[in-house]
Motif scaffolding. Structure first.
Motif, PDB file in Angstrom:
ATOM      1  N   ILE A 175       0.822  -1.213   0.000  1.00 10.03           N
ATOM      2  CA  ILE A 175       0.000   0.000   0.000  1.00 10.03           C
ATOM      3  C   ILE A 175       0.858   1.266   0.000  1.00 10.03           C
ATOM      4  O   ILE A 175       0.317   2.372   0.012  1.00 10.03           O
ATOM      5  N   ASP A 176       2.173   1.099  -0.025  1.00  8.31           N
ATOM      6  CA  ASP A 176       3.056   2.260  -0.157  1.00  8.31           C
ATOM      7  C   ASP A 176       3.270   2.491  -1.651  1.00  8.31           C
ATOM      8  O   ASP A 176       4.275   2.077  -2.230  1.00  8.31           O
ATOM      9  N   LEU A 177       2.295   3.143  -2.269  1.00  5.70           N
ATOM     10  CA  LEU A 177       2.251   3.258  -3.722  1.00  5.70           C
ATOM     11  C   LEU A 177       3.423   4.066  -4.270  1.00  5.70           C
ATOM     12  O   LEU A 177       3.975   4.945  -3.613  1.00  5.70           O
ATOM     13  N   ALA A 215     -12.279  -3.428   4.557  1.00  4.46           N
ATOM     14  CA  ALA A 215     -13.153  -2.810   5.552  1.00  4.46           C
ATOM     15  C   ALA A 215     -13.135  -1.303   5.302  1.00  4.46           C
ATOM     16  O   ALA A 215     -12.131  -0.744   4.842  1.00  4.46           O
ATOM     17  N   TRP A 216     -14.225  -0.621   5.613  1.00  7.53           N
ATOM     18  CA  TRP A 216     -14.377   0.761   5.161  1.00  7.53           C
ATOM     19  C   TRP A 216     -13.310   1.694   5.726  1.00  7.53           C
ATOM     20  O   TRP A 216     -12.871   2.628   5.051  1.00  7.53           O
ATOM     21  N   GLU A 217     -12.865   1.464   6.950  1.00 11.09           N
ATOM     22  CA  GLU A 217     -11.772   2.283   7.483  1.00 11.09           C
ATOM     23  C   GLU A 217     -10.486   2.040   6.701  1.00 11.09           C
ATOM     24  O   GLU A 217      -9.741   2.987   6.395  1.00 11.09           O
ATOM     25  N   ASP A 218     -10.235   0.795   6.346  1.00  5.00           N
ATOM     26  CA  ASP A 218      -9.059   0.465   5.535  1.00  5.00           C
ATOM     27  C   ASP A 218      -9.206   1.029   4.125  1.00  5.00           C
ATOM     28  O   ASP A 218      -8.227   1.494   3.518  1.00  5.00           O
ATOM     29  N   PHE A 219     -10.419   0.967   3.606  1.00  9.61           N
ATOM     30  CA  PHE A 219     -10.702   1.501   2.278  1.00  9.61           C
ATOM     31  C   PHE A 219     -10.418   3.003   2.243  1.00  9.61           C
ATOM     32  O   PHE A 219      -9.798   3.521   1.304  1.00  9.61           O
ATOM     33  N   LEU A 220     -10.860   3.700   3.284  1.00  4.05           N
ATOM     34  CA  LEU A 220     -10.617   5.143   3.374  1.00  4.05           C
ATOM     35  C   LEU A 220      -9.125   5.432   3.413  1.00  4.05           C
ATOM     36  O   LEU A 220      -8.643   6.353   2.739  1.00  4.05           O
ATOM     37  N   LEU A 221      -8.397   4.653   4.204  1.00  3.90           N
ATOM     38  CA  LEU A 221      -6.946   4.842   4.256  1.00  3.90           C
ATOM     39  C   LEU A 221      -6.317   4.663   2.886  1.00  3.90           C
ATOM     40  O   LEU A 221      -5.481   5.475   2.463  1.00  3.90           O
ATOM     41  N   THR A 252       0.251   2.290  10.498  1.00  7.21           N
ATOM     42  CA  THR A 252       0.865   2.306   9.167  1.00  7.21           C
ATOM     43  C   THR A 252       1.680   3.566   8.905  1.00  7.21           C
ATOM     44  O   THR A 252       2.237   3.736   7.817  1.00  7.21           O
ATOM     45  N   HIS A 253       1.737   4.458   9.900  1.00  4.83           N
ATOM     46  CA  HIS A 253       2.493   5.712   9.773  1.00  4.83           C
ATOM     47  C   HIS A 253       2.058   6.492   8.513  1.00  4.83           C
ATOM     48  O   HIS A 253       2.887   6.976   7.744  1.00  4.83           O
ATOM     49  N   SER A 254       0.752   6.609   8.354  1.00  6.09           N
ATOM     50  CA  SER A 254       0.186   7.233   7.152  1.00  6.09           C
ATOM     51  C   SER A 254      -0.359   8.630   7.400  1.00  6.09           C
ATOM     52  O   SER A 254      -1.222   9.114   6.664  1.00  6.09           O
ATOM     53  N   HIS A 255       0.140   9.299   8.422  1.00  7.99           N
ATOM     54  CA  HIS A 255      -0.400  10.605   8.806  1.00  7.99           C
ATOM     55  C   HIS A 255      -0.295  11.635   7.689  1.00  7.99           C
ATOM     56  O   HIS A 255      -1.232  12.411   7.461  1.00  7.99           O
TER      57      HIS A 255
END
Length: 390
Positions: A213-215, A246-252, A305-308
């Protein structure tokens, strides 16, 4: 609600309104007035096309003006052009689905854990309209340990890893060396393509297998992918169950998708960076009446995931175009201490800065020639750096 952008052109405002969910009665009146006003309709059509929101525009026109028999537009061809684009998009999506559902069925039969990303899930589950969203391929998340199995599945039914040669309507297969190198420097496997001779709109169906997911990097996120697939949910598409995040994962994932493509120089140079439909994906998910994001859960995922940066970047941009989509008390949870990244563009698969935008987000988002401004900004930065050294 469209944000109070200073000196916004009527063409830009109309496009933003046509793309957004949940119009107020005041916004409906604004759209009605804008449609009847005289403006640069080539700009409106160009923005709808480049930002890939024709489908959303017709979906909203149909929803809010469907019962009107006297809706008028100063450019009399506009409504029919939007409708024709919507119908083409709808037919394209339905043809894509005929191939996608076979791939999902095949993966399930062969024990490949997968989750559909974006595309068909957004059209049918989030926008709830087959013609709402344009997409050109089928993105599927799998675990890197199952790449070989998934590859054999696709090849067994005729998919080829290659490129399309349009003038000859054929697929040129890539060498094993090329496909292996692609995976080494990317978040995905080289695309799989198959001809679709029985389709009337699409000539090929493309499947992109993503394993990180680190595109736009070679960074692996195996643990995260394991968790995403383990938490996947089943949704119904045309009466067939398929798996998605899951929708939270989808949003991320949507936030990461927007952030990475908006800040990678290769995407900027191909005008694939700041595109409205990607922000609308987030907006429509958050506005969905039956989907409620669990913000505490979402924050846990972002922290893990450190995706802030990606989340803040996306939410910040969305709130700049549309007022308070993400409440400020939610937005500040993801705000990094250093915000310089908001104006930075990076080299592919690197944290090295390729350039900095010399203008605010809204100004560049609404400017189709922004790439020229970035180039000028890079040249100014180089000259400034040389001056400091001298």
């Amino acid at each position: 609600m469209v944000a109070l952008i200073t000196d916004i052109k009527p063409e830009d405002k109309l496009v933003l309104l046509l793309a957004q969910p949940r119009w107020t009665s005041e916004e409906r009146l604004q759209v009605n007035d804008l449609l009847q006003s005289h403006m640069d309709w080539t700009r409106v059509l160009g923005l709808l096309q480049c930002h890939r929101v024709f489908g959303m525009a017709w979906m909203n026109i149909k929803k809010h003006f469907g019962q009107d028999t006297d809706l008028k537009c100063s450019y009399t061809k506009f409504l029919s052009m939007v409708y024709q684009s919507y119908v083409l998009q709808k037919n394209k999506t339905q043809e894509q689905w005929e191939y996608t559902k076979q791939v999902c069925k095949l993966f399930e039969e062969q024990g490949v854990e997968y989750a559909l990303l974006k595309g068909i899930v957004l059209s049918t589950c989030i926008y709830q309209d087959w013609g709402s969203r344009n997409f050109g391929d089928t993105d599927i998340l799998i675990h890197p340990s199952q790449i070989n199995v998934a590859t054999e599945c696709l090849k067994s039914v005729g998919y080829i890893q290659g490129n399309i040669k349009l003038d000859r309507n054929e697929i040129i297969e890539k060498s094993r060396k090329d496909t292996m190198f692609w995976s080494l420097v990317s978040h995905e496997v080289h695309p799989f393509i198959i001809k679709t001779p029985l389709s009337s709109v699409i000539r090929f169906h493309e499947v992109d297998l993503q394993f990180s997911i680190d595109l736009n990097t070679a960074n692996r996120t195996d643990g995260t992918v394991t968790n995403l697939l383990a938490n996947s949910i089943v949704v119904m598409v045309d009466d067939q169950p398929v798996k998605t995040l899951a929708w939270e994962d989808f949003l991320l994932f949507l936030c990461i998708h927007y952030y990475k493509e908006a800040t990678t120089i290769r995407e900027v140079q191909s005008y694939n960076d700041l595109i409205l439909y990607k922000l609308c994906d987030v907006y429509y998910l958050l506005a969905h009446e039956e989907i409620h994001i669990r913000w505490e859960k979402f924050q846990e995922i972002v922290d893990a995931t450190h995706s802030h940066k990606g989340v803040y970047y996306t939410f910040f941009h969305l709130n700049k175009l549309y007022e308070q989509v993400v409440p400020n008390e939610i937005l500040v949870r993801f705000k990094p201490s250093d915000l310089s990244f908001l104006n930075e563009v990076y080299k592919y698969n690197s944290d090295e800065i390729a350039g900095r935008w010399p203008m605010p987000f809204v100004e560049r988002f609404l400017n189709p020639t922004r790439l020229t401004l970035l180039k000028n900004g890079i040249e100014s930065q180089i000259q400034s750096s040389r001056g400091e050294r001298n």
